[in-house]
Design a protein around this motif. Structure first.
Motif, PDB file in Angstrom:
ATOM      1  N   ARG A 131      10.925  24.491  -1.277  1.00 39.40           N
ATOM      2  CA  ARG A 131       9.762  23.987  -1.984  1.00 39.40           C
ATOM      3  C   ARG A 131       8.533  24.798  -1.590  1.00 39.40           C
ATOM      4  NH1 ARG A 131       7.526  17.776  -2.638  1.00 39.40           N
ATOM      5  NH2 ARG A 131       5.630  18.340  -3.737  1.00 39.40           N
ATOM      6  N   ILE A 132       7.742  25.187  -2.581  1.00 41.93           N
ATOM      7  CA  ILE A 132       6.526  25.958  -2.345  1.00 41.93           C
ATOM      8  C   ILE A 132       5.326  25.074  -2.643  1.00 41.93           C
ATOM      9  CG2 ILE A 132       5.190  27.974  -3.077  1.00 41.93           C
ATOM     10  CD1 ILE A 132       7.889  29.257  -3.852  1.00 41.93           C
ATOM     11  N   TYR A 133       4.428  24.961  -1.671  1.00 44.59           N
ATOM     12  CA  TYR A 133       3.255  24.111  -1.826  1.00 44.59           C
ATOM     13  C   TYR A 133       2.067  24.923  -2.342  1.00 44.59           C
ATOM     14  CZ  TYR A 133       5.749  20.503   0.766  1.00 44.59           C
ATOM     15  OH  TYR A 133       6.665  19.564   1.168  1.00 44.59           O
ATOM     16  N   CYS A 134       1.290  24.297  -3.188  1.00 44.43           N
ATOM     17  CA  CYS A 134       0.094  24.937  -3.716  1.00 44.43           C
ATOM     18  C   CYS A 134      -0.894  25.187  -2.585  1.00 44.43           C
ATOM     19  CB  CYS A 134      -0.528  24.040  -4.783  1.00 44.43           C
ATOM     20  SG  CYS A 134      -1.770  24.831  -5.803  1.00 44.43           S
ATOM     21  N   GLU A 135      -1.504  26.363  -2.568  1.00 48.01           N
ATOM     22  CA  GLU A 135      -2.415  26.712  -1.481  1.00 48.01           C
ATOM     23  C   GLU A 135      -3.605  25.756  -1.407  1.00 48.01           C
ATOM     24  OE1 GLU A 135      -1.577  31.496  -1.104  1.00 48.01           O
ATOM     25  OE2 GLU A 135      -3.312  30.822  -2.264  1.00 48.01           O
ATOM     26  N   ALA A 136      -4.092  25.317  -2.542  1.00 46.57           N
ATOM     27  CA  ALA A 136      -5.224  24.381  -2.578  1.00 46.57           C
ATOM     28  C   ALA A 136      -4.995  23.432  -3.748  1.00 46.57           C
ATOM     29  CB  ALA A 136      -6.543  25.114  -2.723  1.00 46.57           C
ATOM     30  N   PRO A 137      -4.305  22.308  -3.526  1.00 50.58           N
ATOM     31  CA  PRO A 137      -3.970  21.391  -4.629  1.00 50.58           C
ATOM     32  C   PRO A 137      -5.160  21.091  -5.530  1.00 50.58           C
ATOM     33  CG  PRO A 137      -2.946  20.663  -2.606  1.00 50.58           C
ATOM     34  CD  PRO A 137      -3.852  21.799  -2.233  1.00 50.58           C
ATOM     35  N   TYR A 167      -0.346  29.341  -6.685  1.00 47.01           N
ATOM     36  CA  TYR A 167       0.472  28.691  -5.667  1.00 47.01           C
ATOM     37  C   TYR A 167       0.530  29.551  -4.412  1.00 47.01           C
ATOM     38  CZ  TYR A 167       2.575  24.372  -7.313  1.00 47.01           C
ATOM     39  OH  TYR A 167       2.786  23.058  -7.657  1.00 47.01           O
ATOM     40  N   ALA A 168       0.609  30.849  -4.582  1.00 44.84           N
ATOM     41  CA  ALA A 168       0.665  31.761  -3.441  1.00 44.84           C
ATOM     42  C   ALA A 168       0.175  33.134  -3.881  1.00 44.84           C
ATOM     43  CB  ALA A 168       2.080  31.865  -2.895  1.00 44.84           C
ATOM     44  N   GLU A 169      -0.662  33.750  -3.061  1.00 49.75           N
ATOM     45  CA  GLU A 169      -1.138  35.103  -3.353  1.00 49.75           C
ATOM     46  C   GLU A 169      -0.033  36.129  -3.156  1.00 49.75           C
ATOM     47  OE1 GLU A 169      -3.968  35.918  -4.534  1.00 49.75           O
ATOM     48  OE2 GLU A 169      -5.290  34.202  -4.201  1.00 49.75           O
ATOM     49  N   ASP A 170       0.944  35.787  -2.304  1.00 44.83           N
ATOM     50  CA  ASP A 170       2.016  36.714  -1.950  1.00 44.83           C
ATOM     51  C   ASP A 170       3.345  35.973  -2.031  1.00 44.83           C
ATOM     52  OD1 ASP A 170       3.775  38.512  -0.842  1.00 44.83           O
ATOM     53  OD2 ASP A 170       2.730  38.716   1.066  1.00 44.83           O
ATOM     54  N   THR A 171       4.292  36.464  -2.835  1.00 42.08           N
ATOM     55  CA  THR A 171       5.591  35.804  -2.949  1.00 42.08           C
ATOM     56  C   THR A 171       6.349  35.818  -1.626  1.00 42.08           C
ATOM     57  OG1 THR A 171       6.586  37.885  -3.697  1.00 42.08           O
ATOM     58  CG2 THR A 171       5.855  36.334  -5.403  1.00 42.08           C
ATOM     59  N   GLY A 172       5.991  36.725  -0.726  1.00 48.00           N
ATOM     60  CA  GLY A 172       6.690  36.808   0.548  1.00 48.00           C
ATOM     61  C   GLY A 172       6.190  35.818   1.586  1.00 48.00           C
ATOM     62  N   SER A 177       4.114  23.961   3.642  1.00 50.96           N
ATOM     63  CA  SER A 177       3.641  22.631   4.026  1.00 50.96           C
ATOM     64  C   SER A 177       2.371  22.337   3.238  1.00 50.96           C
ATOM     65  CB  SER A 177       3.369  22.564   5.533  1.00 50.96           C
ATOM     66  OG  SER A 177       2.362  23.476   5.899  1.00 50.96           O
ATOM     67  N   PRO A 178       2.011  21.057   3.111  1.00 53.34           N
ATOM     68  CA  PRO A 178       0.824  20.700   2.325  1.00 53.34           C
ATOM     69  C   PRO A 178      -0.458  21.291   2.902  1.00 53.34           C
ATOM     70  CG  PRO A 178       2.177  18.779   2.788  1.00 53.34           C
ATOM     71  CD  PRO A 178       2.708  19.880   3.640  1.00 53.34           C
ATOM     72  N   ALA A 179      -1.425  21.541   2.019  1.00 54.16           N
ATOM     73  CA  ALA A 179      -2.736  21.992   2.472  1.00 54.16           C
ATOM     74  C   ALA A 179      -3.343  20.913   3.366  1.00 54.16           C
ATOM     75  CB  ALA A 179      -3.638  22.247   1.268  1.00 54.16           C
ATOM     76  N   GLU A 180      -4.153  21.324   4.325  1.00 51.52           N
ATOM     77  CA  GLU A 180      -4.735  20.390   5.286  1.00 51.52           C
ATOM     78  C   GLU A 180      -5.515  19.285   4.566  1.00 51.52           C
ATOM     79  OE1 GLU A 180      -7.636  20.425   9.235  1.00 51.52           O
ATOM     80  OE2 GLU A 180      -7.128  22.297   8.219  1.00 51.52           O
ATOM     81  N   GLY A 181      -5.210  18.051   4.938  1.00 59.10           N
ATOM     82  CA  GLY A 181      -5.891  16.908   4.360  1.00 59.10           C
ATOM     83  C   GLY A 181      -5.230  16.331   3.127  1.00 59.10           C
ATOM     84  N   PHE A 182      -4.132  16.981   2.655  1.00 59.51           N
ATOM     85  CA  PHE A 182      -3.468  16.509   1.446  1.00 59.51           C
ATOM     86  C   PHE A 182      -2.059  15.989   1.713  1.00 59.51           C
ATOM     87  CE2 PHE A 182      -6.789  19.138  -0.320  1.00 59.51           C
ATOM     88  CZ  PHE A 182      -7.168  18.452  -1.470  1.00 59.51           C
ATOM     89  N   GLY A 183      -1.705  15.814   2.981  1.00 61.40           N
ATOM     90  CA  GLY A 183      -0.353  15.376   3.324  1.00 61.40           C
ATOM     91  C   GLY A 183       0.024  14.039   2.716  1.00 61.40           C
ATOM     92  N   LEU A 201      -3.961  12.802  -8.007  1.00 64.39           N
ATOM     93  CA  LEU A 201      -2.567  13.166  -8.185  1.00 64.39           C
ATOM     94  C   LEU A 201      -2.167  13.467  -9.613  1.00 64.39           C
ATOM     95  CD1 LEU A 201       0.127  13.564  -6.820  1.00 64.39           C
ATOM     96  CD2 LEU A 201       0.601  11.146  -7.103  1.00 64.39           C
ATOM     97  N   GLU A 202      -2.662  12.697 -10.574  1.00 66.82           N
ATOM     98  CA  GLU A 202      -2.198  12.852 -11.953  1.00 66.82           C
ATOM     99  C   GLU A 202      -2.395  14.291 -12.444  1.00 66.82           C
ATOM    100  OE1 GLU A 202      -0.461  12.149 -15.442  1.00 66.82           O
ATOM    101  OE2 GLU A 202      -0.538  10.749 -13.772  1.00 66.82           O
ATOM    102  N   GLY A 203      -1.291  14.908 -12.830  1.00 66.52           N
ATOM    103  CA  GLY A 203      -1.347  16.277 -13.330  1.00 66.52           C
ATOM    104  C   GLY A 203      -1.597  17.315 -12.247  1.00 66.52           C
ATOM    105  N   MET A 204      -1.418  16.931 -10.983  1.00 68.38           N
ATOM    106  CA  MET A 204      -1.687  17.896  -9.912  1.00 68.38           C
ATOM    107  C   MET A 204      -0.566  18.906  -9.761  1.00 68.38           C
ATOM    108  SD  MET A 204      -3.394  16.025  -6.633  1.00 68.38           S
ATOM    109  CE  MET A 204      -3.030  17.503  -5.715  1.00 68.38           C
ATOM    110  N   PHE A 205      -0.901  20.040  -9.220  1.00 70.69           N
ATOM    111  CA  PHE A 205       0.073  21.027  -8.758  1.00 70.69           C
ATOM    112  C   PHE A 205       0.193  20.775  -7.265  1.00 70.69           C
ATOM    113  CE2 PHE A 205       0.279  23.356 -12.621  1.00 70.69           C
ATOM    114  CZ  PHE A 205      -0.974  23.271 -13.179  1.00 70.69           C
ATOM    115  N   THR A 206       1.309  20.225  -6.830  1.00 69.83           N
ATOM    116  CA  THR A 206       1.426  19.863  -5.413  1.00 69.83           C
ATOM    117  C   THR A 206       2.651  20.484  -4.767  1.00 69.83           C
ATOM    118  OG1 THR A 206       2.640  17.860  -5.957  1.00 69.83           O
ATOM    119  CG2 THR A 206       0.259  17.665  -5.767  1.00 69.83           C
TER     120      THR A 206
END
Length: 206
Positions: A131-137, A167-172, A177-183, A201-206
Motif C-alpha cells: 500500500r502506498i500512502y499519499c504524501e499529504a492527504p 502520491y510520491a515524487e519518486d516511485t522508488g 505510512s500515513p502522513a504525520e497527524g493523519f493516522g 475523508l470523503e473523496g480523499m486520497f489516503t
C-alpha cells in the motif's frame, strides 16, 4: 505486435486476443481455477490493457467489492500474473510493478481512494501488494469523473487529466505510512459522519 481485444466475445470466454494468424482466449474457467468468483454469473465488469506481449485483465463483481487482476502472456499462451483487484478503477504498469488505484466504499468505510503496487508475476489472487500512502492527504473534490493513475519518472500521481494529486515524487521511495497527524484516518472502522476526521475523508486520497 498488432492486437485486437474483444471482451466477452462469446459464452465462456472472458477475453479474446486476435493477432495476425492467431487467436488466444482467456476463459472464465482459466480464472475460476484460482478465484472462486471468476465465473460469468459473478463478473459484472471486465477491462484490460496491454504492454508488449502482456495483457492485463481486470475482473470485478457487480458490486465491485470483489475483483481479480490476471496477466496473460501472449508468447507463453498462459496466465503469468494474478493479484487482488477489488474496487480497482485504474491500473498502470511501470518498472516491473502493477500499480492500482482503488475507490473503496462499503458498509464499514466511507468512500476514499487507495493506491497499491504489486510485482508483476505475483500469482496470488488475494495479493494486493504494497500500500502506498499519499504524501499529504487531500480531497479529490473538484476532480472530474475520469480519475486515473499516472505512474512514471515523474512519480505516482492520481489525475483527471487536468488536476492531479501526488502520491510520491519518486516511485522508488513512496510513503509506507500515513502522513504525520493523519493516522486516525486509517483506523478501521474509519471516521463516520460527525466524528473527528470525517469532514476530511470523503473523496480523499489516503
Amino acid at each position: 505486435m498488432e492486437k485486437k481485444i474483444e471482451i466477452r466475445p462469446e459464452k465462456g470466454v472472458a477475453l479474446r486476443i486476435s493477432m495476425p494468424g492467431a487467436v488466444q482466449d482467456i476463459k472464465f474457467t482459466d480464472i475460476l481455477k484460482y478465484w472462486d468468483f471468476g465465473d460469468e454469473e459473478n463478473i459484472g465488469h471486465i477491462s484490460c490493457m496491454t504492454k508488449g506481449s502482456l495483457v492485463i485483465m481486470l475482473m470485478l463483481t457487480s458490486d465491485r467489492e470483489g475483483g481479480v487482476i490476471a496477466g496473460w502472456d501472449i508468447a507463453k499462451e498462459e496466465l503469468v500474473h494474478l493479484s487482488e483487484g477489488s474496487y480497482c478503477v485504474s491500473m498502470k504498469l511501470f518498472g516491473g510493478y502493477l500499480y492500482t488505484l482503488c475507490r473503496v466504499e462499503n458498509f464499514v468505510v466511507p468512500s476514499h481512494f487507495q493506491v497499491y503496487a504489486v510485482p508483476v508475476g505475483s500469482f496470488d489472487p488475494a495479493d494486493a501488494g504494497r500500500r502506498i500512502y499519499c504524501e499529504a492527504p487531500c480531497s479529490s473534490a473538484g476532480m472530474g469523473k475520469s480519475i486515473r493513475l499516472d505512474v512514471g519518472r515523474g512519480g505516482i500521481k492520481v489525475t483527471d487529466g487536468r488536476n492531479s494529486v501526488t502520491y510520491a515524487e519518486d516511485t522508488g521511495a513512496p510513503a509506507d505510512s500515513p502522513a504525520e497527524g493523519f493516522g486516525y484516518l486509517y483506523s478501521i472502522p474509519m471516521p463516520r459522519p460527525g466524528e473527528q476526521g470525517s469532514e476530511k475523508l470523503e473523496g480523499m486520497f489516503t
